[in-house]
Design a protein around this motif. Structure first.
Motif, PDB file in Angstrom:
ATOM      1  N   LEU A  46       0.908  -1.482   0.089  1.00 24.52           N
ATOM      2  CA  LEU A  46      -0.068  -0.035  -0.016  1.00 24.52           C
ATOM      3  C   LEU A  46       0.811   1.221   0.170  1.00 24.52           C
ATOM      4  CD1 LEU A  46      -2.690   1.380   0.271  1.00 24.52           C
ATOM      5  CD2 LEU A  46      -2.766   0.619   2.592  1.00 24.52           C
ATOM      6  N   GLU A  70      -1.164   9.118   5.287  1.00 30.30           N
ATOM      7  CA  GLU A  70      -1.358   7.764   5.496  1.00 30.30           C
ATOM      8  C   GLU A  70      -0.208   6.847   5.229  1.00 30.30           C
ATOM      9  OE1 GLU A  70      -5.002   6.459   3.429  1.00 30.30           O
ATOM     10  OE2 GLU A  70      -4.342   4.303   3.224  1.00 30.30           O
ATOM     11  N   GLU A  74       0.848   3.903   7.997  1.00 29.85           N
ATOM     12  CA  GLU A  74       0.979   2.518   7.460  1.00 29.85           C
ATOM     13  C   GLU A  74       2.487   2.275   7.932  1.00 29.85           C
ATOM     14  OE1 GLU A  74      -1.743   1.238   7.053  1.00 29.85           O
ATOM     15  OE2 GLU A  74      -2.887   2.063   5.723  1.00 29.85           O
ATOM     16  N   GLU A 123      -7.871  -3.397   3.872  1.00 33.12           N
ATOM     17  CA  GLU A 123      -8.194  -2.676   5.155  1.00 33.12           C
ATOM     18  C   GLU A 123      -9.478  -3.133   5.477  1.00 33.12           C
ATOM     19  OE1 GLU A 123      -7.926   1.478   4.105  1.00 33.12           O
ATOM     20  OE2 GLU A 123      -5.560   1.471   4.709  1.00 33.12           O
ATOM     21  N   GLU A 154      -7.470   3.300  10.879  1.00 33.27           N
ATOM     22  CA  GLU A 154      -7.841   2.726   9.612  1.00 33.27           C
ATOM     23  C   GLU A 154      -9.196   3.470   9.208  1.00 33.27           C
ATOM     24  OE1 GLU A 154      -6.246   1.197   7.278  1.00 33.27           O
ATOM     25  OE2 GLU A 154      -4.477   0.853   8.622  1.00 33.27           O
ATOM     26  N   HIS A 157      -8.463   6.018   6.915  1.00 33.75           N
ATOM     27  CA  HIS A 157      -7.902   5.602   5.682  1.00 33.75           C
ATOM     28  C   HIS A 157      -9.078   5.027   4.738  1.00 33.75           C
ATOM     29  CE1 HIS A 157      -3.893   4.390   7.725  1.00 33.75           C
ATOM     30  NE2 HIS A 157      -4.217   5.800   7.767  1.00 33.75           N
TER      31      HIS A 157
HETATM   32 FE   FE2 Z   1      -4.756   2.121   6.349  1.00 37.03          FE
END
Ligand code: FE2
Ligand code: FE2
Length: 257
Positions: A46, A70, A74, A123, A154, A157
């Protein structure tokens, strides 16, 4: 338990019923390490997809700043999961080499909407499981803490990827949309195959083939995977990603009824 028992792949199978309580706890410990390993693998993919996404954009824009935030999230999640695995005293469980290499291709050729669809794939299912994990008092406290942090971060995200994917699908040329349906279906197949590394069964003294066969035959497991994916598949269907050959790949992944 290190996972809610209902989330352990063998739950409610004949093998599970023969296992002692200690063996079940042991299996949950190894499966948690396997899921954390899957999480790291996926987050590394990702991060690369997001870096590719912003490469040609205005680097001082809000959009890029959001993507960079983001990537930083991560990056920290990956370190957190790695520490969790070390802490739990189990080995890490990388995905099988062939899928590791297949993902190398997928992340290299991925279209922009494909990248956001893969983001959601990685996710949303793990998020669904983690939402059952952190409030569960039967689960080990460190795992509860780690899953709680991940769920909170998350949520941002998922929203970002959903909004972006909807925008992308509305403007992407038709050819690219078609390719995205296929690459996304293939990603679903790879992801669901890699979900639990079968090495976990050997690690607790079970026969690998027998365990894998029982997990495949388990109606409970099928239901867990489909329930975990339902919110996602409803959304992907809504934005037009689950059609034709792509839809067939999703069905063969076991994530779509
Ligand atoms: Fe994420
Ligand atoms: Fe994450």
């Amino acid at each position: 338990m290190v996972l809610a028992p209902e989330l352990v792949s063998l739950y409610d199978t004949p093998l599970w019923r023969r296992m002692s309580e200690e063996q079940r706890i042991e299996l949950s410990r190894h499966e948690a390490a396997s899921l954390a390993s899957l999480g790291i693998w996926f987050e590394i993919i990702l991060m690369q997809l997001l870096v590719r996404h912003i490469y040609d954009k205005s680097l001082t824009s809000h959009h890029v700043r959001y993507a960079l935030t983001e990537i930083a999230d991560e990056c920290r999640h990956s370190m957190m999961f790695a520490r969790l695995i070390r802490q739990s005293g189990t080995p890490a469980y990388p995905v099988p080499r062939i899928y590791h290499n297949l993902a190398r291709i997928l992340k290299t050729v991925s279209t922009t909407p494909g990248s956001f669809a893969s983001t959601l794939l990685g996710e949303e299912i793990l998020d669904w499981m983690q939402r059952l994990t952190f409030p569960d008092e039967r689960v080990q406290p460190l795992v509860r803490g780690v899953t709680r942090i991940n769920v909170v971060e998350e949520a941002r995200h998922v929203r970002y990827a959903r909004e972006e994917l909807r925008r992308q699908m509305a403007t992407t040329p038709r050819r690219e949309q078609e390719f995205t349906r296929l690459s996304c279906g293939e990603a679903a197949r790879v992801f669901s195959t890699c979900f639990v590394n079968p090495g976990v069964y050997e690690a607790v003294g079970l026969d690998r083939r027998e365990a894998v066969a029982q997990v495949r035959a388990s109606g409970h497991r099928r239901e867990v995977m489909r329930s975990g994916a339902r919110r996602l598949t409803d959304f992907l269907d809504d934005v037009g990603l689950l059609r034709g050959a792509g839809r067939r790949l999703w069905k063969s992944s076991g994530l779509l009824a």
